[in-house]
Design an enzyme around this catalytic site. Structure first.
Site: not given
Length: 317
Positions: A145-147, A247
């Site tokens: 997962l993205d930060r 995104r």
């Protein structure tokens, strides 16, 4: 992997456990010799300095349980030590466990925590978990997962489980659902965004992704959950697993995510900040997969954090 001895001027001998059966020798060495350059790993294989059952092997050789591997002495770059299990940020992860058994863990990852160390970060989620679960020797991330993203993340405790779960990801049988707050009124007829994504790394080391014909095929399903005056809450289900996929696909559809520092709209971000939103509004809401051991379907749901619920409450007023 068992270290049977460590003699002969740093030569080590390792006996392959059943969990590592069928793994390629090059991938095995890359995992065991963390910090050793890839080129050096392939050089010692090519020169025959690595032996399996006293014989030279090619990089594509697949290990068998009980194989005895001879590994020559190599300089390993200093590894970041695991964080202290007493750190509050590490201990807090214990409260975020959504599901755990002998072979896997599902966590509700906090926003702002990287999944692993690197790029100036001393440690991330996986290092923290290894500090918390020292008895689990084979903890590995199943996906990332993205930060800035919160929510469900899957960690395997055994290599056999990791292989099984990766197969589900490849076959697109693992169902991942996210919720995102986006700018504007999402159009009901836009149910699928299929746009190839190309990843670039800037000189600063920052990764930026864009829609590009030369990119990898990428697909995300979208569904409107709730509409507000100037934004929409949508559910996003990525069918592929590209970096920043949701995104960039939302942006491509004309609806950047709220408080997205990389792909967002600054005017919309400012509006959301005034409503109390301090982070990217992207949350991995649920994960559905086949249990690698029992074969039963497991569904895990991660609740939205209070700050996101508060923003939604403010939008409804």
């Amino acid at each position: 992997m068992q270290d049977t001895q460590s003699t002969n001027q740093g030569v080590s001998w390792q006996t392959v456990e059943a969990d590592y059966a069928d793994q390629r020798i090059d991938n095995y060495l890359l995992a065991q010799l963390k910090g050793v350059p890839k080129s050096l790993v392939y050089r010692i294989l090519r020169k025959g300095e690595v032996r399996v059952n006293k014989k030279r092997v090619k990089p594509e050789y697949r290990l068998q349980a009980g194989d005895l591997i001879r590994i020559p002495p190599v300089r390993v770059a200093d590894q970041n030590p695991l964080p202290s299990a007493n750190l509050s940020s590490v201990q807090a992860l214990d409260q975020q466990v959504l599901y755990e058994d002998d072979i896997l863990i599902v966590l509700n990852k906090p926003a702002g925590m990287a999944v692993h160390g690197g790029s100036g970060l001393q440690f991330g989620l996986i290092e923290s978990l290894r500090a918390l679960r020292p008895q689990a020797k084979h903890l590995e991330l199943v996906h990332r997962l993205d930060r800035e993203t919160s929510g469900c993340i899957l960690i395997s405790k055994r290599r056999s489980a990791l292989r099984h779960l990766h197969e589900q990801l490849r076959n697109k049988t693992m169902d991942k659902q996210y919720v995102a707050l986006v700018r504007g009124q999402w159009q009901d007829h836009v149910k699928l965004v299929a746009a190839p994504l190309l990843k670039n790394t800037l000189k600063s080391g920052e990764r930026v992704v864009r829609v590009d014909a030369d990119g990898k095929p990428s697909e995300t399903k979208f569904r409107v959950v709730e509409r507000f005056e100037d934004c929409s809450l949508v559910e996003a289900s990525p069918l592929t697993g590209r970096t920043h996929q949701i995104r960039v696909h939302a942006l491509h559809a004309g609806h950047p995510l709220a408080q997205d520092p990389k792909y967002g709209d600054e005017g919309f971000n400012q509006q959301m900040r005034e409503r109390g939103l301090q982070r990217l509004f992207l949350h991995a809401k649920s994960l559905r997969f086949e249990h690698p051991q029992s074969g039963e379907m497991i569904q895990v749901v991660a609740p939205l954090e209070p700050s996101l619920l508060q923003v939604l409450k403010s939008l409804r007023q």
